[in-house]
Design an enzyme around this catalytic site. Structure first.
Site, PDB file in Angstrom:
ATOM      1  N   ASP A  99       0.842  -1.201   0.000  1.00  0.00           N
ATOM      2  CA  ASP A  99       0.000   0.000   0.000  1.00  0.00           C
ATOM      3  C   ASP A  99       0.876   1.249   0.000  1.00  0.00           C
ATOM      4  O   ASP A  99       0.593   2.232  -0.691  1.00  0.00           O
ATOM      5  CB  ASP A  99      -0.909  -0.005   1.231  1.00  0.00           C
ATOM      6  N   HIS A 117      -4.687  -3.337   6.619  1.00  0.00           N
ATOM      7  CA  HIS A 117      -4.488  -3.632   5.195  1.00  0.00           C
ATOM      8  C   HIS A 117      -5.835  -4.069   4.614  1.00  0.00           C
ATOM      9  O   HIS A 117      -6.091  -5.227   4.347  1.00  0.00           O
ATOM     10  CB  HIS A 117      -3.431  -4.727   5.005  1.00  0.00           C
TER      11      HIS A 117
END
Length: 333
Positions: free
Chosen positions: A158, A186
């Site tokens: 990410d 996440h």
């Protein structure tokens, strides 16, 4: 030098297929460090795993001292220096997040117990398999003799996605962007934060907000693109991110091993105990960290505005709920 023992689970899967070559050729632990690679997967995957072993042999890599394929935890977790837990129960169509959690609690309870019993107490454990934060927490709770700080989960993908979106927008390279932050889970509640990020434009370092001059994009589409990038890859490729996930794992583990560059921080899911950002204790939550001597520390003292606060709390709430569900399953698992 002495070889280090590196475990990759889910080793017959597609992330591992992109990951193993990079590790074995020295991209992660350095060009001088010999390795023993231990590859764990479930019994039905052993034939596929044999093929992966053949390919690793056929790469003729000088650092690779031994490859050990196995479906047994007592073999896989023995004397490990590092465990990269990629394998998990994937979410199938029509599956509730709760079902996914239940299946994974079982796996990560078992693997945590095996780490506790067989691995070195200094082992570094990186959880990739989703839901990564909660799987990581369960593994840590199931390995009480290994310090909580030794467990982390992957939010580097990410982090890299956020860096890359900023770089694309400004027409610079990803290397010109630093100190983006992924806060929280996440999942699609994660908060990609560029309030403290810097970008090198024509040799001058400026804040990302100042460089982009488009606050509505930074507070809107940018965040959405990073949050939903995994789903976008699946939609296009009909398979989940593998190449980029493997690259992020390499980045994450290399930083644990060698430390972060001066003046830079990275995002990692770590135990929230003792943080100064108002995140509840006893969660694996993604924070900005710096790493030195294989030890991470929170980046302290970053001012948090109201916009950020709300996003950080939202993802903490999701993690708290996930944890509660998982802990219920843990006591009955």
């Amino acid at each position: 030098g002495e070889p280090i023992r590196v475990l990759v689970t889910g080793a017959a899967g597609q992330i591992a297929y992109s990951l193993l070559y990079s590790i074995a050729k020295g991209d992660v632990f350095g060009k001088e460090q010999p390795l023993v690679l231990v590859l764990l997967d479930i019994t039905p995957m052993m034939t596929v795993l044999e093929g992966v072993v053949m390919e690793l042999q056929d790469c003729a890599l000088p650092l690779l001292r031994e490859v050990i394929p196995t479906d047994k935890e007592e073999v896989a977790f023995k004397d490990l220096d590092i465990a990269i837990l990629v394998g998990s129960m994937p979410r199938r169509e029509g599956m509730e997040r709760k079902d996914l959690l239940k299946a994974n609690v079982k796996i990560f309870k078992s693997q945590g117990a095996a780490l506790d019993k067989y691995a070195k107490k200094t082992v570094k454990v990186v959880v990739v398999g989703n839901p990564a934060n909660t799987n990581c927490l369960i593994a840590s709770k199931s390995a009480p003799s290994i310090p909580k700080e030794n467990f982390s989960c992957l939010t580097r993908l990410d982090h890299n996605r956020a860096k890359s979106q900023i770089a694309l927008k400004l027409g610079v390279t990803a290397n010109d962007v630093k100190n983006v932050i992924i806060w929280g889970n996440h999942s699609s509640t994660q908060y990609p934060d560029v309030n403290h990020a810097k970008v090198n434009v024509k040799g001058k370092e400026v804040g990302v907000y100042e460089a982009i001059k488009d606050d509505s994009w930074l507070k809107g589409d940018f965040i959405l693109v990073v949050q939903h990038r995994g789903a976008a890859v699946i939609k296009a490729r009909k398979l989940s991110s593998a190449m980029s996930a493997a690259k992020a794992i390499c980045d994450h583990v290399r930083d644990i091993w060698f430390g972060t560059p001066a003046g830079e921080f990275v995002s990692m899911g770590v135990i929230s105990d003792g943080n100064s950002y108002g995140v509840p204790e006893d969660l694996i939550y993604s924070f900005p960290v710096v790493i030195k001597d294989k030890t991470w520390k929170f980046v302290e003292g970053l001012p948090i505005n109201d916009f950020s606060r709300e996003k950080m709390d939202l993802t903490a709430k999701e993690l708290t709920e996930e944890k509660e569900t998982a802990v219920e399953f843990l006591s009955s698992a």
